[in-house]
Design an enzyme around this catalytic site. Structure first.
Site, PDB file in Angstrom:
ATOM      1  N   SER A   8       0.840  -1.194   0.000  1.00 15.82           N
ATOM      2  CA  SER A   8       0.000   0.000   0.000  1.00 15.82           C
ATOM      3  C   SER A   8       0.872   1.240   0.000  1.00 15.82           C
ATOM      4  CB  SER A   8      -0.907   0.007   1.229  1.00 15.82           C
ATOM      5  OG  SER A   8      -1.477   1.296   1.361  1.00 15.82           O
ATOM      6  N   HIS A  32      -1.081  -1.225  -4.252  1.00  6.84           N
ATOM      7  CA  HIS A  32      -2.379  -0.962  -3.628  1.00  6.84           C
ATOM      8  C   HIS A  32      -2.509   0.546  -3.412  1.00  6.84           C
ATOM      9  CE1 HIS A  32      -5.797  -2.165  -1.019  1.00  6.84           C
ATOM     10  NE2 HIS A  32      -5.430  -1.159  -0.240  1.00  6.84           N
ATOM     11  N   ASP A  34      -4.849   3.527  -2.077  1.00  6.50           N
ATOM     12  CA  ASP A  34      -5.987   3.804  -1.190  1.00  6.50           C
ATOM     13  C   ASP A  34      -6.589   5.167  -1.507  1.00  6.50           C
ATOM     14  OD1 ASP A  34      -6.077   1.518   0.712  1.00  6.50           O
ATOM     15  OD2 ASP A  34      -4.011   2.140   1.090  1.00  6.50           O
ATOM     16  N   MET A  36      -9.361   7.764  -0.600  1.00  4.68           N
ATOM     17  CA  MET A  36     -10.239   8.109   0.543  1.00  4.68           C
ATOM     18  C   MET A  36     -10.828   9.488   0.302  1.00  4.68           C
ATOM     19  SD  MET A  36      -7.955   6.922   3.785  1.00  4.68           S
ATOM     20  CE  MET A  36      -6.894   5.476   3.733  1.00  4.68           C
ATOM     21  N   HIS A  65      -8.204   0.670  -4.070  1.00  2.00           N
ATOM     22  CA  HIS A  65      -9.115   0.413  -2.951  1.00  2.00           C
ATOM     23  C   HIS A  65      -9.868   1.708  -2.696  1.00  2.00           C
ATOM     24  CE1 HIS A  65      -9.466  -0.524   1.651  1.00  2.00           C
ATOM     25  NE2 HIS A  65     -10.621  -0.555   1.049  1.00  2.00           N
ATOM     26  N   MET A  67     -12.207   3.832  -0.805  1.00  2.00           N
ATOM     27  CA  MET A  67     -12.922   4.064   0.460  1.00  2.00           C
ATOM     28  C   MET A  67     -13.686   5.376   0.289  1.00  2.00           C
ATOM     29  SD  MET A  67      -9.844   2.796   2.899  1.00  2.00           S
ATOM     30  CE  MET A  67      -8.717   2.963   1.536  1.00  2.00           C
ATOM     31  N   MET A 136     -11.453  -6.294   5.470  1.00  2.10           N
ATOM     32  CA  MET A 136     -10.648  -5.294   6.192  1.00  2.10           C
ATOM     33  C   MET A 136     -10.317  -5.847   7.579  1.00  2.10           C
ATOM     34  SD  MET A 136     -10.000  -2.733   4.255  1.00  2.10           S
ATOM     35  CE  MET A 136      -9.147  -1.788   5.529  1.00  2.10           C
ATOM     36  N   ASP A 173      -6.447  -6.590   4.385  1.00  6.15           N
ATOM     37  CA  ASP A 173      -5.848  -5.252   4.390  1.00  6.15           C
ATOM     38  C   ASP A 173      -5.981  -4.646   5.781  1.00  6.15           C
ATOM     39  OD1 ASP A 173      -4.994  -2.666   3.835  1.00  6.15           O
ATOM     40  OD2 ASP A 173      -6.701  -2.153   2.548  1.00  6.15           O
TER      41      ASP A 173
HETATM   42  C1  DX5 Z   1      -6.315   1.503   5.513  1.00  5.25           C
HETATM   43  C2  DX5 Z   1      -5.874   1.138   4.117  1.00  5.25           C
HETATM   44  C3  DX5 Z   1      -4.710   0.243   4.072  1.00  5.25           C
HETATM   45  C4  DX5 Z   1      -3.465   0.766   4.746  1.00  5.25           C
HETATM   46  C5  DX5 Z   1      -2.863  -0.400   5.430  1.00  5.25           C
HETATM   47  O1  DX5 Z   1      -7.614   1.911   5.519  1.00  5.25           O
HETATM   48  O2  DX5 Z   1      -6.924   0.545   3.398  1.00  5.25           O
HETATM   49  O3  DX5 Z   1      -4.436  -0.199   2.752  1.00  5.25           O
HETATM   50  O4  DX5 Z   1      -2.526   1.340   3.882  1.00  5.25           O
HETATM   51  O5  DX5 Z   1      -1.786   0.030   6.185  1.00  5.25           O
HETATM   52  P1  DX5 Z   1      -1.013  -0.954   7.174  1.00  5.25           P
HETATM   53  O6  DX5 Z   1      -0.534  -2.105   6.339  1.00  5.25           O
HETATM   54  O7  DX5 Z   1       0.076  -0.101   7.690  1.00  5.25           O
HETATM   55  O8  DX5 Z   1      -1.997  -1.393   8.218  1.00  5.25           O
HETATM   56 ZN    ZN Z   2      -6.383  -0.369   1.465  1.00  5.26          ZN
END
Ligand code: DX5
Ligand code: ZN
Length: 222
Positions: A8, A32, A34, A36, A65, A67, A136, A173
């Site tokens: 990520s 990956h 993210d 948001m 991903h 969110m 998750m 994740d």
């Molecule tokens: C959190 C993200 C993850 C995040 C995971 O909401 O979806 O992808 O980057 O980070 P770690 O691996 O540090 O928990």
């Molecule tokens: Zn993620």
């Protein structure tokens, strides 16, 4: 079954995103990304323009991903832009089957993510419409949180529903690192997202190789 590691970039250096993405090319199976929106989760990261910029520069396939609220409206553009995997959240999608079909028709794999409080049984009927289920293992929104052990039975249950030899992947994740990846692999996950465990180390490539070796040694999928 082929185990995959998806670092990520949330934990990478956003001022050096291209460098950090290229650093893991050849060892990461996916990048990956993210997305948001500060509504679905209490954090704001990046959106389509940055994903498009990465797609133009980076050879590793991108695993988006999302969110975000209203993925029915926003998710297809990520597939259209060239992301090879697009994951929306079950809690946010108004019409998940229609959305998954749209993403697939645009040439991407369609994933659906579940927050920790969402039961897999509530969406079991639509798993065949998906290419990936994302369980998750933290509350989405931030990197560096602790793995929620209570998700292990849900990972096991999801693997039972998907079956051992399926083309549908099971991604985990949140909080995946050397102390938790074996638990997730034993429970049936086959795609492992790791943010801080890769990018908050001195050697991201060595971290990926080591996570992969641990997952391979512990997988329940032979
Ligand atoms: C959190 C993200 C993850 C995040 C995971 O909401 O979806 O992808 O980057 O980070 P770690 O691996 O540090 O928990
Ligand atoms: Zn993620």
């Amino acid at each position: 079954m082929h185990l995959q590691i998806s670092p990520s970039i949330l934990s990478s250096d956003f001022a050096n995103l291209e460098r950090d993405c290229e650093e893991v090319a050849g060892s990461a199976d996916w990048l990956h990304v993210d997305v948001m929106d500060n509504h679905f989760v209490p954090n704001l990261t990046l959106g389509l323009p940055v994903v498009e910029a990465l797609l133009a520069k980076v050879s590793t396939p991108i695993d988006c991903h999302l969110m975000i609220e209203d993925p029915d409206r926003w998710a297809p553009a990520y597939a259209e832009a060239g992301a090879k995997s697009v994951t929306f959240h079950a809690e946010a999608a108004a019409a998940p089957v229609r959305l998954a079909r749209e993403i697939r028709n645009l040439g991407a794999r369609a994933g659906m993510g579940l927050r920790p409080a969402t039961s897999i049984d509530s969406v079991a009927d639509i798993i065949p419409e998906l290419d990936m289920v994302l369980i998750m293992t933290v509350e989405p929104g931030f990197g560096g949180q602790s793995f929620i052990d209570a998700m292990l039975p849900k990972i096991q249950r999801t693997r039972e529903l998907i079956g051992p030899e399926s083309d549908i992947w099971l991604q985990v994740d949140g909080g995946i690192h050397s102390g938790t990846i074996e638990l997730a692999a034993e429970a049936g996950a086959n795609v492992f997202v790791a943010g801080s465990a890769v990018y908050a180390t001195d050697d991201p490539v060595a971290a990926i190789d080591s996570l992969r070796a641990q997952a391979q040694a512990s997988t329940c999928l032979r």
